[in-house]
Structures are given as C-alpha cells and as structure tokens.
Design an enzyme around this catalytic site. Sequence first.
Site, PDB file in Angstrom:
ATOM      1  N   GLY A   1     -62.121  -8.242 -13.106  1.00  0.00           N
ATOM      2  CA  GLY A   1     -63.384  -8.940 -13.352  1.00  0.00           C
ATOM      3  C   GLY A   1     -63.344  -9.758 -14.631  1.00  0.00           C
TER       4      GLY A   1
ATOM      5  N   TYR B   1     -62.795   6.635  -1.929  1.00  0.00           N
ATOM      6  CA  TYR B   1     -62.501   5.246  -2.304  1.00  0.00           C
ATOM      7  C   TYR B   1     -62.251   4.412  -1.036  1.00  0.00           C
ATOM      8  CZ  TYR B   1     -60.218   1.375  -4.810  1.00  0.00           C
ATOM      9  OH  TYR B   1     -59.887   0.147  -5.324  1.00  0.00           O
TER      10      TYR B   1
HETATM   11  P1  NAP Z   1     -60.832  -1.558 -14.186  1.00  0.00           P
HETATM   12  O1  NAP Z   1     -59.850  -2.249 -15.044  1.00  0.00           O
HETATM   13  O2  NAP Z   1     -60.960  -0.075 -14.258  1.00  0.00           O
HETATM   14  O3  NAP Z   1     -62.256  -2.247 -14.409  1.00  0.00           O
HETATM   15  C1  NAP Z   1     -63.373  -1.797 -13.703  1.00  0.00           C
HETATM   16  C2  NAP Z   1     -64.583  -2.596 -14.087  1.00  0.00           C
HETATM   17  O4  NAP Z   1     -65.695  -2.129 -13.307  1.00  0.00           O
HETATM   18  C3  NAP Z   1     -64.948  -2.459 -15.553  1.00  0.00           C
HETATM   19  O5  NAP Z   1     -65.296  -3.719 -16.084  1.00  0.00           O
HETATM   20  C4  NAP Z   1     -66.155  -1.522 -15.518  1.00  0.00           C
HETATM   21  O6  NAP Z   1     -67.103  -1.805 -16.540  1.00  0.00           O
HETATM   22  C5  NAP Z   1     -66.788  -1.913 -14.195  1.00  0.00           C
HETATM   23  N1  NAP Z   1     -67.699  -0.897 -13.686  1.00  0.00           N
HETATM   24  C6  NAP Z   1     -67.413   0.348 -13.240  1.00  0.00           C
HETATM   25  N2  NAP Z   1     -68.549   0.988 -12.895  1.00  0.00           N
HETATM   26  C7  NAP Z   1     -69.581   0.126 -13.136  1.00  0.00           C
HETATM   27  C8  NAP Z   1     -70.980   0.192 -12.990  1.00  0.00           C
HETATM   28  N3  NAP Z   1     -71.576   1.301 -12.497  1.00  0.00           N
HETATM   29  N4  NAP Z   1     -71.729  -0.893 -13.327  1.00  0.00           N
HETATM   30  C9  NAP Z   1     -71.139  -2.011 -13.806  1.00  0.00           C
HETATM   31  N5  NAP Z   1     -69.817  -2.137 -13.987  1.00  0.00           N
HETATM   32  C10 NAP Z   1     -69.040  -1.072 -13.654  1.00  0.00           C
HETATM   33  O7  NAP Z   1     -60.523  -1.839 -12.644  1.00  0.00           O
HETATM   34  P2  NAP Z   1     -59.921  -3.125 -11.901  1.00  0.00           P
HETATM   35  O8  NAP Z   1     -58.561  -2.759 -11.467  1.00  0.00           O
HETATM   36  O9  NAP Z   1     -60.164  -4.347 -12.671  1.00  0.00           O
HETATM   37  O10 NAP Z   1     -60.846  -3.090 -10.585  1.00  0.00           O
HETATM   38  C11 NAP Z   1     -61.763  -4.120 -10.273  1.00  0.00           C
HETATM   39  C12 NAP Z   1     -62.040  -4.032  -8.771  1.00  0.00           C
HETATM   40  O11 NAP Z   1     -60.812  -4.234  -8.066  1.00  0.00           O
HETATM   41  C13 NAP Z   1     -62.557  -2.663  -8.323  1.00  0.00           C
HETATM   42  O12 NAP Z   1     -63.570  -2.816  -7.367  1.00  0.00           O
HETATM   43  C14 NAP Z   1     -61.333  -2.017  -7.718  1.00  0.00           C
HETATM   44  O13 NAP Z   1     -61.666  -1.056  -6.746  1.00  0.00           O
HETATM   45  C15 NAP Z   1     -60.625  -3.205  -7.132  1.00  0.00           C
HETATM   46  N6  NAP Z   1     -59.198  -2.982  -6.902  1.00  0.00           N
HETATM   47  C16 NAP Z   1     -58.335  -2.760  -7.945  1.00  0.00           C
HETATM   48  C17 NAP Z   1     -56.994  -2.513  -7.679  1.00  0.00           C
HETATM   49  C18 NAP Z   1     -55.976  -2.251  -8.757  1.00  0.00           C
HETATM   50  O14 NAP Z   1     -54.834  -1.869  -8.422  1.00  0.00           O
HETATM   51  N7  NAP Z   1     -56.268  -2.449 -10.021  1.00  0.00           N
HETATM   52  C19 NAP Z   1     -56.541  -2.516  -6.362  1.00  0.00           C
HETATM   53  C20 NAP Z   1     -57.440  -2.752  -5.338  1.00  0.00           C
HETATM   54  C21 NAP Z   1     -58.767  -2.994  -5.623  1.00  0.00           C
HETATM   55  P3  NAP Z   1     -67.343  -0.836 -17.824  1.00  0.00           P
HETATM   56  O15 NAP Z   1     -65.997  -0.408 -18.318  1.00  0.00           O
HETATM   57  O16 NAP Z   1     -68.086  -1.746 -18.756  1.00  0.00           O
HETATM   58  O17 NAP Z   1     -68.201   0.302 -17.359  1.00  0.00           O
END
Ligand code: NAP
Length: 243
Positions: A15, A152
């Site tokens: 994000g 998930y």
């Molecule tokens: P990340 O680095 O852990 O970041 C997650 C983000 O989501 C953080 O900015 C966090 O904000 C926010 N968040 C979590 N709960 C929240 C809430 N209740 N309200 C508002 N914000 C919230 O994860 P990422 O890898 O960037 O993941 C982003 C998306 O991609 C997710 O939907 C994840 O499932 C998807 N995804 C990721 C991967 C991967 O391998 N990384 C693979 C497939 C899909 P705060 O820290 O400010 O709370």
Amino acid sequence: MEKIIIITGASRGIGKEIAKKLALKGLKVIANYNKSEKEMEELKLELEKKDIYIDIVKADVSKREEAKKLVQYALNKYKKIDILINNAGISEYKLFTDETDEDWNNVINTNLYSAFVMSQEVVPNMISNQNGCIINISSIWGLVGASLEVLYSVSKAGMNGLTKALAKELGPSNIRVNSIAPGIIQTDMIKDFNSKEIEDIKQDIPLEKIGKTEDITKCVEWLIEDNYTTGQIISINGGWVIT
Ligand code: NAP
C-alpha cells in the site's frame, strides 16, 4: 481533472509503494493507516520534500464507523472519489483446529469486511459520477487455498467473489472492479519466514524469485488507465500459481 484515490493500509508494504508511486504521478492520494503512524508520517514528509502533498488518515477499516469517516474525509475535501484500493490486510498462520471465533472475526473483518464497507461507502459517489475504479488486493491463496492459512484463504476468496459480483452490478455505472492476487511479495507480511523457507519457496516459483512491491504497483497503474477490464482476478505470482 485531478484523480482522487483512497488507499487503505498505505503505511507499509504494498500500500505504501502504491501511494508513493501514484502521488509522484500526480494523483491526489488519501493514504490510510491504522497503527503505523510513524511510517505514515515519514512517507508524507518524504513526498513533501518533493512538493507533493498527500492526506494521511487514521482509520481501522475493519470497523464501519471508521471506514465511513475515512470516506467522508475524502468527500468533504475533494467532493469525489475516482479510485479505491482495498489493500489493508493481515495474515495468520495457524492450524485450523486452533482457530477461534476471535481469529475469524479479526481476519475476515480486516481483509474482507473492510473491502465491503469501504466499497459501500464510496460507490454512491462513483455512481453519481458514472465513473469509478475499485482494486482489491487479494492473494493467490484466495484462488487455490493455503494450508495453515484457512481464514486468510477464506477472506481472499471472498474478496474475489466480491470483485466478480460487484463488477457485474456496477458495470452499467461505468465502475470497474478488479482484484490483484499477488504471490509472495517482499514486505513485513513475510518477515517471519526464515531464509531457508524463502529459498524453498523460490524453488517452487518458475521465475525463481520473490516479488517486489513495484510489481504490484505496475499492475495498479495499468488498471487505473485501462477502461475495458472489469471483474478480473489478475494474479502476479512469478508463475507460482497458474490457474
Ligand atoms: P504489510 O506490509 O503487513 O502491510 C499491511 C498494511 O495493512 C499496513 O499498512 C497496515 O497498517 C494495514 N492494515 C492492517 N490492518 C488494518 C486496519 N484494520 N485498518 C487499516 N489498515 C490496516 O502487508 P503487505 O504485504 O503490504 O500486504 C498488503 C496487502 O497485500 C494485504 O491485503 C495482503 O493480504 C496482500 N498480499 C500480500 C502478500 C505478500 O506476500 N506480502 C501476498 C499476497 C497478498 P498499520 O500498520 O498502520 O496498521
């Protein structure tokens, strides 16, 4: 006219990268965060040094009232929302038999209910503008399921269902709804994997590498520019999952 975009979960990872890239491209970004205020402030300051201003809004988007306030903030300030990216998400690794109702509520509300409420809050404005683009950040596990990640997988499969159904319902209002389903992307979400586990995963991926946040952003940029793609689940995964 300037495009207005809300990105949930923009303080870290995918994000954050999307928010930064789109702000640099000249879109008006409303970046949402929940817990990581410091990281969010840092991105805002980094962009301000380049004379680019983003709005940062704290909201737990798994709660209707907070999601509503986030959307209201954007509408009060900019009067319209062109693009919504439902990116906020959490992962959880647990045996299915250890999952609790609390786990269910936590994962489903953060990953899926948030996309439902955020979409519901922005769609009336998009319908009155007869224009809109919603992008849901899903996962390959919503396509094929993952052991030890049942909740998930359920949340992301639900997100894909939401995408397809909403695309059909909102198409006549010129609102496109798509999902991006990443494989494994280098962010905090995978920080608990050790180096051996990462190497093992790489061996299962035809392109033999972990994805970067930029790989997802490129697809987001394309979906924003496009005008004939809707209801699709676009999986960016190095060939790890080919459906
Ligand atoms: P990340 O680095 O852990 O970041 C997650 C983000 O989501 C953080 O900015 C966090 O904000 C926010 N968040 C979590 N709960 C929240 C809430 N209740 N309200 C508002 N914000 C919230 O994860 P990422 O890898 O960037 O993941 C982003 C998306 O991609 C997710 O939907 C994840 O499932 C998807 N995804 C990721 C991967 C991967 O391998 N990384 C693979 C497939 C899909 P705060 O820290 O400010 O709370």
